[in-house]
Design a protein around this motif. Structure first.
Motif, PDB file in Angstrom:
ATOM      1  N   GLU A 242      35.454  42.357  42.619  1.00 30.80           N
ATOM      2  CA  GLU A 242      34.110  42.048  43.113  1.00 30.80           C
ATOM      3  C   GLU A 242      33.117  43.181  42.881  1.00 30.80           C
ATOM      4  OE1 GLU A 242      36.657  43.275  46.737  1.00 30.80           O
ATOM      5  OE2 GLU A 242      36.884  42.164  44.845  1.00 30.80           O
ATOM      6  N   LYS A 245      31.370  43.723  38.751  1.00 30.82           N
ATOM      7  CA  LYS A 245      30.178  43.024  38.270  1.00 30.82           C
ATOM      8  C   LYS A 245      28.949  43.538  38.995  1.00 30.82           C
ATOM      9  CE  LYS A 245      32.649  38.772  37.053  1.00 30.82           C
ATOM     10  NZ  LYS A 245      32.745  37.296  37.263  1.00 30.82           N
ATOM     11  N   SER A 248      27.132  41.187  41.658  1.00 32.35           N
ATOM     12  CA  SER A 248      27.896  40.497  42.708  1.00 32.35           C
ATOM     13  C   SER A 248      27.253  40.709  44.075  1.00 32.35           C
ATOM     14  CB  SER A 248      29.339  41.000  42.731  1.00 32.35           C
ATOM     15  OG  SER A 248      29.395  42.318  43.243  1.00 32.35           O
ATOM     16  N   GLU A 250      28.773  41.596  46.732  1.00 29.54           N
ATOM     17  CA  GLU A 250      29.341  42.812  47.325  1.00 29.54           C
ATOM     18  C   GLU A 250      28.630  44.063  46.820  1.00 29.54           C
ATOM     19  OE1 GLU A 250      32.324  39.579  47.522  1.00 29.54           O
ATOM     20  OE2 GLU A 250      31.004  40.381  45.937  1.00 29.54           O
TER      21      GLU A 250
END
Length: 616
Positions: A242, A245, A248, A250
């Motif tokens: 997560e 990227k 994302s 997160e």
């Protein structure tokens, strides 16, 4: 062979052959073709096809007017290798200013440096300047912390710094820990009061100007340190999925939570920018005719800030390397990420333009490492050996146009490291583009021996050695051959062949120097000669390159200090402390070195002989 596969490979610029160590073309396997095509994102005939080369005039890069009538010389060095009474165990931008004034006192015209690209601050022992995290950013470890506003020393800190100064190798881990701890304290104290951060508006303008690229780099550095503190690696490929990227949920949440740390990393970039800009201004004010000469690495780390920040601009499933050759019979994998040929020059803010601009804004000259990359790169698919790679074409016309436009904008000349296995006609194209060729003395040979000084092209930089070579004294003694043998880079029979060849090369060099100097034959120094006995040879070799027609000539600082340890032994990775050896003498001692004075005098005398010539 699969004819359909061959057609598809050719359409996408993949060469169907590669050279062998015997310089014989061997076919690329079908497996290699498929892997390289996959790395380029090609899945069938309908996939994107590269733009074909346009037949038009080659744009010309900038050359300063002074080079019409003068042949300039300068000093090249690794910034980190400098010792001084004030640095923190690593050469810094304060030392660079000192080197500029030393160059000015010797009447040199430039100071050449290793790449100053951003490394992995969270993993400082990944210290190769040629495998950076991001070429658009600067290395904060070169910040002269004692020059930062608000810095105050203290006894405990001075003891730490003194210990760092005394090491023979740069201790990147302790240097980074010490510098970053003090810089964080400064950052926090500056924000404790409203008036603490001087030039706050200038800092904000810097953030605005550098835009998303700076923000993403700061976010990467913040995430990288966070992951290391939790046992993950500094590079993004070892992070939880997560966080790999950029966009994302997160990562966005992390950025909001750690906004202050991100601004700290932006501040580090600003400090580095201010200090390097000051050094460039000092070079101009001191009258250095070229100024700073900066190196550009050919690629970036596969798991660094650049590839994380701009995933689509890079090839993900292959790395940059080189095919087998006589000095690396298995080939090489440099573990570098390459720009995708379809993305490198695309858009108004093309990745290549931003990369060269990042260096040119400070420099009077830039050197493009592995200039063959302007036309092609040897790509090694992940999990393949180097001999399973293939050459892939790049949009040379567009890259030369970008270089011409950027060099004109920043009044920065361009040097291309055109060594090794080059595609046919590349050197002619570079000459037409007014990009200087890179000529190393030991490479300038033909069947008759060393080429005479007049054979060097005017549009070139001549030098004795570089960061990948021994000093001239080391070359004379065969230290490079011994190192390759000891580290298993070449097999014993090839090593013995190199020993025999070196005997002839030493004799040929002696003949070339005597002919250039019009001196009577002298006694050949033995291979085991002491530094003192080799001194005259070293001075004569520099006098030789000073005599060449080359517009520029570079004196490597390590040659003037008689360094025994090489900067880098290509192919050794962790078997040798590459990019860590410091010079054996301090900056304060340099001006008094007899060998440096003698070499400088030879360079001044020979380079001052006027050879008027108009630009091509």
């Amino acid at each position: 062979m699969d004819s359909h596969l061959d057609r598809l490979a050719k359409v996408h610029g993949i060469s169907l052959t590669r050279p062998s160590p015997d310089n014989v073309e061997v076919p690329i396997t079908d497996t290699a073709k498929r892997k390289v095509l996959a790395a380029l994102g090609v899945t069938g005939e309908s996939a994107h096809r590269p733009v074909k080369k346009q037949s038009k005039a080659i744009p010309k890069s900038y050359l300063p007017d002074v080079l019409e009538t003068e042949r300039v010389w300068g000093i090249s060095l690794q910034l980190y290798e400098l010792r001084s009474r004030r640095n923190w165990g690593i050469g810094d931008f304060g030392d660079l200013v000192g080197m500029i004034w030393l160059a000015q006192s010797l009447r040199a015209g430039f100071v050449g440096l290793n790449p100053l690209h951003a490394p992995f601050l969270a993993d400082p022992d990944r210290c190769s300047p040629y495998e950076p995290s991001n070429r658009q950013m600067l290395n904060p470890l070169y910040i002269a912390v004692d020059k930062v506003a608000g810095f105050r020393s203290r006894p405990e800190l001075e003891r730490q710094i003194q210990a760092l100064r005394q090491t023979d190798l740069v201790d990147y881990i302790r240097v980074a820990d010490t510098k970053l701890a003090v810089l964080r304290e400064l950052w926090q104290s500056l924000h404790a009061s409203a008036s603490g951060l001087t030039n706050r508006e200038v800092f904000e303008d810097f953030i605005q100007e550098r835009g998303e690229s700076l923000r993403r780099h700061a976010l990467f550095e913040t995430l990288s340190a966070f992951m290391c503190s939790r046992g993950q690696g500094a590079g993004w490929k070892s992070w939880p999925a997560e966080f790999q990227k950029l966009d994302s949920v997160e990562v966005e949440a992390f950025a909001e939570e750690h906004a202050d740390t991100m601004r700290f990393h932006m501040w580090l970039q600003w400090l580095a920018h201010l200090q390097l800009s000051e050094a460039a201004a000092v070079a101009r004010d001191a009258g250095l005719r070229i100024g700073l000469y900066l190196d550009l690495a050919v690629g970036e780390a596969m798991d660094g800030s650049a590839t994380w920040s701009e995933r689509d601009a890079y090839i993900a499933d292959a790395t940059v390397g080189s095919p087998p050759d006589p000095f690396a019979t298995e080939g090489q994998d440099w573990h570098l990420a390459a720009f995708h040929p379809a993305a490198i020059a695309s858009g108004e803010e093309a990745p290549y333009r931003r990369m060269v601009t990042a260096a040119m804004r400070y420099a009077g000259a830039v050197r493009i490492d592995h200039a063959a990359a302007l036309r092609r790169l040897f790509l090694v698919p992940l999990e393949s050996a180097p001999d399973g790679g293939a050459y892939v074409n790049y949009p040379q016309d567009e890259l030369l146009r970008i270089l011409a436009e950027a060099s004109a904008e920043f009044r920065c000349l361009v040097i291309g490291e055109d060594l090794g296995m080059l595609p046919d006609g590349l050197q002619d194209d570079l000459a037409e583009a007014r990009i200087l060729s890179y000529r190393i003395l030991s490479y300038e040979r033909d069947d008759d021996g060393f080429k005479p000084a007049d054979a060097y092209p005017r549009l070139s930089l001549a030098c004795i050695s570089t960061h990948d070579h021994q000093t001239l004294a080391g070359w004379w003694r065969g230290a490079d051959i011994k190192a390759r043998a000891e580290h298993g880079i070449v097999p014993p029979d090839v090593s013995q062949m190199h020993v025999e060849e070196r005997q002839h090369e030493r004799q040929d060099l002696k003949v070339a120097l005597e002919e250039a100097g019009r001196e009577p034959p002298g006694r050949l120094p033995p291979r085991t000669a002491s530094d003192d006995k080799v001194k005259d040879l070293v001075v004569s070799a520099h006098r030789f390159i000073a005599k060449t027609r080359s517009m520029l000539a570079a004196v490597r600082l390590a040659d003037t200090t008689g360094e025994k340890r090489p900067t880098n032994i290509p192919g050794t990775t962790d078997r040798y402390p590459n990019w860590k050896p410091k010079l054996s003498v301090s900056m304060e001692e340099l001006k008094g070195l007899p060998l440096l004075r003698d070499i400088a005098e030879a360079m001044r005398k020979e380079r001052s002989r006027t050879r008027p010539c108009a630009f091509p």
